[in-house]
Design a protein around this motif. Sequence first.
Motif, PDB file in Angstrom:
ATOM      1  N   LEU A   1       5.761   9.195   4.219  1.00 13.75           N
ATOM      2  CA  LEU A   1       5.114   7.950   4.629  1.00 13.75           C
ATOM      3  C   LEU A   1       5.979   7.183   5.625  1.00 13.75           C
ATOM      4  CD1 LEU A   1       3.778   6.736   1.158  1.00 13.75           C
ATOM      5  CD2 LEU A   1       2.366   7.372   3.133  1.00 13.75           C
TER       6      LEU A   1
ATOM      7  N   ILE B   1       0.581   4.389  -2.586  1.00 11.27           N
ATOM      8  CA  ILE B   1       0.294   5.747  -2.115  1.00 11.27           C
ATOM      9  C   ILE B   1       1.400   6.706  -2.552  1.00 11.27           C
ATOM     10  CG2 ILE B   1       0.032   7.201  -0.076  1.00 11.27           C
ATOM     11  CD1 ILE B   1      -1.203   4.754   1.337  1.00 11.27           C
TER      12      ILE B   1
ATOM     13  N   MET C   1       6.678  12.119  -1.071  1.00 11.63           N
ATOM     14  CA  MET C   1       5.691  11.201  -0.520  1.00 11.63           C
ATOM     15  C   MET C   1       6.367  10.016   0.183  1.00 11.63           C
ATOM     16  SD  MET C   1       2.957  12.753  -1.036  1.00 11.63           S
ATOM     17  CE  MET C   1       2.023  11.467  -0.225  1.00 11.63           C
TER      18      MET C   1
ATOM     19  N   ALA D   1       0.177   9.167  -5.237  1.00 10.53           N
ATOM     20  CA  ALA D   1      -0.019  10.533  -4.756  1.00 10.53           C
ATOM     21  C   ALA D   1       0.980  11.494  -5.393  1.00 10.53           C
ATOM     22  CB  ALA D   1       0.104  10.569  -3.233  1.00 10.53           C
TER      23      ALA D   1
ATOM     24  N   PRO E   1       0.806  -1.234   0.000  1.00  9.57           N
ATOM     25  CA  PRO E   1       0.000   0.000   0.000  1.00  9.57           C
ATOM     26  C   PRO E   1       0.832   1.274   0.000  1.00  9.57           C
ATOM     27  CG  PRO E   1      -0.939  -1.606   1.502  1.00  9.57           C
ATOM     28  CD  PRO E   1       0.370  -2.170   1.051  1.00  9.57           C
ATOM     29  N   TYR E   2       1.939   1.297   0.755  1.00 11.11           N
ATOM     30  CA  TYR E   2       2.745   2.512   0.818  1.00 11.11           C
ATOM     31  C   TYR E   2       3.366   2.853  -0.539  1.00 11.11           C
ATOM     32  CZ  TYR E   2       2.345   2.558   5.913  1.00 11.11           C
ATOM     33  OH  TYR E   2       1.868   2.626   7.206  1.00 11.11           O
TER      34      TYR E   2
END
Length: 313
Positions: A254, A69, A250, A73, A65-66
Motif C-alpha cells: 500500500l 485495508i 499488505m 486484507a 482507510p489504508y
Amino acid sequence: MQDISVVNVIVPIFMVIGIGYLAVRTELMPKSVIPGMGRFVLYFCLPALIFTTLTTTSIATAITPYYLIAYGAGSLLAYLLGFAFSKGVSKSSTSEAGLNALGMSLSNSAFVGYPVLLQVFGTLPAAAFTMTLMVENLVIMPLALMVLELSRALSGGGSTRQVISSFVRRLVTQPILLAIVLGIVYSLLGLGLPDIVSSGLGFLAEASAGVALFVIGGSLVGISIKGDVWKISWVTVGKLCIHPLLVALMVWLLPPFDRQLQVIAILIASMPMLSIYPVVAGNYLDPARYAATLVVATLMSFVSISIVLAVLF
C-alpha cells in the motif's frame, strides 16, 4: 517512535497470565469462575472501553482507510489460505477447515493485544484499536461464522434462510459490535457523555487489561496438549507467523501511511488466536484439539511477539 525494551513489554503480560494460571491451578480461584470473568470482560469492560474511546474520538480523523485495508486484507488472506490448505492438503471437512482458518486469521486483540498495546505505547492507540475491532467483528468473525453455520446447515439438511437468520442473530447480539456502532453514532452526532456516566464506564474500561490476562491464564488450566500434532503445529505457525507476514505484505504494497499504524497492524496480527476459540469450535466439532492449539499458540506467542517487537522497534 522511541525504542522499547521487549522484556519490559512481554514479561508483565505473561506474568499476569501466569498469576491467573497459578490461582486456578492451586484452586485459590475455582476454574468455574473463569468463564464468568471472561464474560465480564467481553460484555462489560471492553464495550465500555470501546464506547468511551469512540465518543471522545473524531471518527473522521480516526479512520485510516489504508490501515483497514492492510489489516483487513491481510487477515482475509490468512483465512483463505488456512481454509484452502485445510481442504487441499489436510483433506479436512468444511467445518474443520473453517475452524482452522479462523484460528489463523483472528487475533486475540481484546485479551492480549490490548494489554500489549498499553505496554508498548503507554496509552491505548484508540483509533488503531477501534479499526482492528471493526475488521475482526465486521469482516473476519462474520465470515467464519457464516461458513461454519452453512456447513452445519447443509450437513443437517437446514435451509439457507435458517443459516442467514442464525448468522444475523449472532452478529447483532455481539456486545463489542454494538459498542462500536453506538460509539460511532455518538461521535458522528457530536454527543457528549455526562461526567458521571463517563466516570462509571471508565472504571469498567480500566479493568479490561488485567482481568483479560488473568482469564487467559486461568483458562489454560486443565487443557491437555493432545491431538493431531501436525494440525496444531501448522495452525499455530499460521497464526503467529503467516498472519503477521501477510499483514506486513499488505502494508508494504500500500502507499505509505502513518508509521505507528503500520506497526500496530503487524503487531496485532502476531497475537495468538482469540481465547474463545475452543468455545466456538465446540459448537461444531470436538473442541479438544482447538483448545490444545490455543495453549500452544498462547505459549509460543511469547517468542513470536518478542521477535516482532524486536524487528519493528
